[in-house]
Design an enzyme around this catalytic site. Structure first.
Site, PDB file in Angstrom:
ATOM      1  N   GLU A   1      11.284   6.028   1.378  1.00  0.00           N
ATOM      2  CA  GLU A   1      11.583   6.774   2.602  1.00  0.00           C
ATOM      3  C   GLU A   1      12.952   6.405   3.168  1.00  0.00           C
ATOM      4  O   GLU A   1      13.078   6.003   4.319  1.00  0.00           O
ATOM      5  CB  GLU A   1      10.465   6.567   3.631  1.00  0.00           C
ATOM      6  CG  GLU A   1       9.121   7.067   3.126  1.00  0.00           C
ATOM      7  CD  GLU A   1       7.978   6.984   4.132  1.00  0.00           C
ATOM      8  OE1 GLU A   1       8.019   6.106   5.002  1.00  0.00           O
ATOM      9  OE2 GLU A   1       7.055   7.807   4.030  1.00  0.00           O
TER      10      GLU A   1
ATOM     11  N   ASP B   1      -1.363   8.092   1.544  1.00  0.00           N
ATOM     12  CA  ASP B   1      -0.917   7.452   2.774  1.00  0.00           C
ATOM     13  C   ASP B   1      -1.992   7.440   3.849  1.00  0.00           C
ATOM     14  O   ASP B   1      -1.896   8.182   4.816  1.00  0.00           O
ATOM     15  CB  ASP B   1       0.333   8.192   3.289  1.00  0.00           C
ATOM     16  CG  ASP B   1       1.085   7.394   4.334  1.00  0.00           C
ATOM     17  OD1 ASP B   1       0.729   6.224   4.552  1.00  0.00           O
ATOM     18  OD2 ASP B   1       2.018   7.945   4.924  1.00  0.00           O
TER      19      ASP B   1
ATOM     20  N   GLU C   1      -3.002   6.247  12.490  1.00  0.00           N
ATOM     21  CA  GLU C   1      -2.008   7.310  12.347  1.00  0.00           C
ATOM     22  C   GLU C   1      -2.639   8.651  11.959  1.00  0.00           C
ATOM     23  O   GLU C   1      -2.370   9.670  12.588  1.00  0.00           O
ATOM     24  CB  GLU C   1      -0.966   6.897  11.295  1.00  0.00           C
ATOM     25  CG  GLU C   1       0.064   7.982  11.023  1.00  0.00           C
ATOM     26  CD  GLU C   1       1.149   7.552  10.046  1.00  0.00           C
ATOM     27  OE1 GLU C   1       1.084   6.425   9.524  1.00  0.00           O
ATOM     28  OE2 GLU C   1       2.064   8.358   9.811  1.00  0.00           O
TER      29      GLU C   1
END
Ligand code: GCW
Length: 681
Positions: A288, A367, A395
């Site tokens: 990332e 993820d 998240e």
């Protein structure tokens, strides 16, 4: 303290009479012989908690009147402790382990090390809080995992990446906070569940955090390390792989360059000069948009080993993350599969990492979705140390506005059998190092705490932090056992409260899964912040997160024969099981296969009807959570009740939004009506 602040280490007077007399009975004195930092901490924790519960501070000597008392210490440092155990009994206690034993009026809290005594003290307090009788007390406890880490994704500006409970307790406005008392209270909570290491800054290391290695921040970092040391927790830092360049010292960060190697050695020398028990570095490289060895045509073993060499003389570790994938994918390209990435990048490097390198692998290949298969990497690198990484911060599981008790999800990952050494080659045995005889291993997880008075925003989200620690110590504990422990410590001993909270926690993962992305396909969230439904939010993006829904069907073909080949990364029999839609478990069907909407699941339902049913039911069950919680009014602290109530109301409303967006989307795509004729838009 404000409501929720004490979390599971409640300091208020115990009102349950049976429990109170049990505590009074055994805690007349605390006796120790050693001058050891951790034993001192253990003694003061015991004394403070007991005083708060009973209104009476234990004396520091053997009580004269024959009441029960505690002797705490190590086998080596206390002859009185050693005398209570046989050689054999002492020899089976590992570094952080402990024994608790009742002998007449004495209760022994014994360890091989001071740290062990500290964990034993917290275990004793837990027994007192859960109200278990001590008559038969004779317990041996060793942690399954040597590394039990917490990762903070905190930035020095005070923000927290993926934080849902306020600002950082560590930083504000570019500085480490002046008053570290809250950090200390956090350290206590962590130590009470056995955490022994913490990475205090985000894996995405920005400009200022890169300077943590310099004089600008080091003196304060030393203070933070001191706070954690009191509780047996070693401090780690996330580092920027390009730090030598960013700090203006060198033109390159090439791991094979001698000047780069020397630069890191110098950093290590400075760090260990100030923090002798510094844990090591956590590294997110080539992931990332973070820099890494790829820039120089080097691989991740080159990168990790260069750093490992710098820390090795001091016993430091390099924790190297495997969250490496192409985040610049073209959605038109159906051959590249993000799920494959970690395995493809790292398995060729098996055996090349130094002994003080540990790879940190996310539990799933994507993820932290509500449902993913287990990462195949766990069964593929027998010559490498590994940590399993979980995400306590929610998240993708409701951001601490929705209830989602994650321990059952983590248990599934830990119990997954990789079959690499035949049946019983479970992920938990890979993580703890025992399967392959690795010297290091364990757990890491992204914390869910922040500056909110109750730490986690949602009052019940504390159970995830608690549960993570308990599981890292002993992955064989059950999810509901942990939930009961936590509930008793947090809310007291009322049966109705315990039953209600337990039921809510244990159903919550399933409830959340039922109204969000179906059958393991994942995502379908609003881009960037990841809260709320957006079915195509990531469909035409570069992130490699697609569901491929069209008018005929949905799902990702990850089979070897016709798909991306991901299923082939598993050992047999999983590779065959996941290869065909017929043998893939329902909950993962769309992760592995693209199927027509009328495909029949093992449950007997079609995919489309399953989507409708689970979403209608899920929204209803979310509403039931409000009712269940409302039933606790008057039985639990009023402020906690109010905090929870507003969250459950939001969850119920928001679950309807999920339900309607998902159902309507698939109705429009497929043109297939709901068998029960419920409202679609
Ligand atoms: O889950 C994703 C998050 C990023 C995070 C990244 C990672 C810290 O969306 O915010 O970055 O994973 O794990 O590195």
């Amino acid at each position: 303290a404000q409501a929720g602040y004490e979390a599971w280490l409640r300091k208020r007077t115990v009102t349950d009479q049976t429990q109170l007399s049990l505590i009074m009975r055994w805690t007349n004195g605390i006796v120790l012989e050693e001058d050891d930092r951790y034993i001192q901490t253990a003694a003061s924790e015991l004394a403070e908690m007991i005083a708060a519960w009973t209104g009476r501070r234990p004396s520091d000597s053997v009580p004269g009147d024959g009441g029960g008392w505690l002797r705490i210490g190590t086998f080596m440092g206390s002859s009185e402790v050693a005398r209570a155990f046989s050689e054999e009994e002492m020899s089976v206690v590992q570094e952080d382990g402990f024994r608790l034993r009742r002998l007449g009026e004495r209760v022994l809290i014994a360890g091989m090390t001071g740290r062990g005594v500290l964990y034993g003290a917290f275990a004793f307090l837990r027994l007192m809080q859960t109200g278990d009788s001590l008559d038969e007390l004779d317990e041996l406890s060793n942690p399954a995992n040597s590394l039990r880490l917490i990762n903070q994704w905190d930035n020095v500006d005070g923000s927290i990446e993926r934080g849902y409970s306020g600002q950082s307790i560590f930083y504000a406005e570019g500085e480490i906070v002046r008053d570290l008392s809250r950090v200390r209270d956090y350290a206590r909570l962590l130590a009470s569940v056995g955490i022994n290491g913490i990475v205090i800054n985000n894996v995405n290391v920005h400009k200022l955090e890169t300077m943590f290695l310099t004089e600008k921040y080091l003196p304060r970092i030393v203070e933070v390390a001191n706070v954690f040391r009191t509780y047996g927790i070693r401090l780690f830092l996330s580092i920027n792989f390009a730090a030598p360049i960013e700090l203006g010292d060198l033109p390159t960060a090439d791991p094979l360059d001698e000047a780069v190697k020397d630069w890191w050695k110098e950093r290590a020398r400075e760090l260990y000069g100030r923090i002798p028990d510094f844990g090591g570095f956590l590294v997110k490289a080539d992931s990332e948009f973070r820099p890494g060895p790829f820039t120089y045509g080097r691989d991740h073993a080159d990168g990790a080993n260069m750093l490992a060499e710098a820390l090795a003389p001091y016993g430091g570790l390099i924790v190297w993350r495997c969250f490496v994938y192409n985040c610049n994918q073209d959605w038109r390209d159906r051959k590249t599969d993000r799920a494959r990435a970690a395995y493809d990048h790292f398995t060729p490097l098996d055996g090349r990492f130094m002994d003080n390198v540990v790879l940190q692998v996310k539990n799933g290949p994507m993820d932290f979705q509500v449902r993913e298969p287990v990462s195949p990497l766990f069964g593929a690198m027998p010559n490498t140390n590994m940590l399993i990484e979980f995400q306590i911060t929610q998240e993708y599981t409701g951001q601490q506005r929705h209830l989602c008790y994650l321990v059952p999800q983590w248990k599934e990952a830990l119990d997954f059998d990789t079959y690499l050494r035949g049946e019983g080659s479970t992920v938990k045995k890979v993580a703890d190092g025992s399967l392959f005889g690795r010297p290091l291993g364990g757990f890491a997880a992204v914390s869910n705490i922040g500056s909110d008075a109750n730490w986690t925003g949602h009052p019940l989200a504390q159970a995830n932090l608690y549960g993570y620690g308990r599981l890292a110590w002993d992955p064989d504990l059950s999810a509901d056992g942990i939930a009961v422990e936590w509930t008793k410590q947090t809310f007291g001993h009322n049966d109705y409260v315990i039953r209600t909270v337990l039921a809510m926690l244990m159903s919550s993962w399933g409830v959340y899964e039922s109204y969000t992305a179906p059958l393991g396909v994942g995502w379908m969230v609003k881009p960037n912040h990841h809260y709320g439904p957006d079915v195509d939010g990531y469909e035409y993006s570069m992130w490699g997160t697609y569901h491929f829904a069209d008018c005929r069907g949905i799902g990702v073909d990850r089979s070897v024969h016709t798909g991306t080949g991901y299923a082939g990364q598993y050992h047999s029999p999983h590779s065959e099981r996941f290869e065909s839609a017929e043998t893939t478990p329902d909950e993962l069907l769309l992760f592995f296969h693209h199927v027509p909407y009328r495909h029949r699941l093992h449950s007997g339902k079609t995919v489309i009807q399953h989507i409708y049913d689970t979403h209608f039911e899920g929204a209803e069950r979310a509403e039931e959570l409000v009712d269940q919680w409302e039933g606790l009014k008057g039985y639990i602290d009023h402020n906690i009740f109010e905090q929870g109530l507003s969250r459950f109301q939001e969850q119920a409303e928001h679950a309807k939004e999920w339900r309607d967006v998902i159902n309507t989307y698939f109705w429009r795509k497929s043109g297939i009506a709901d068998e029960q004729g419920r409202t679609l838009y």
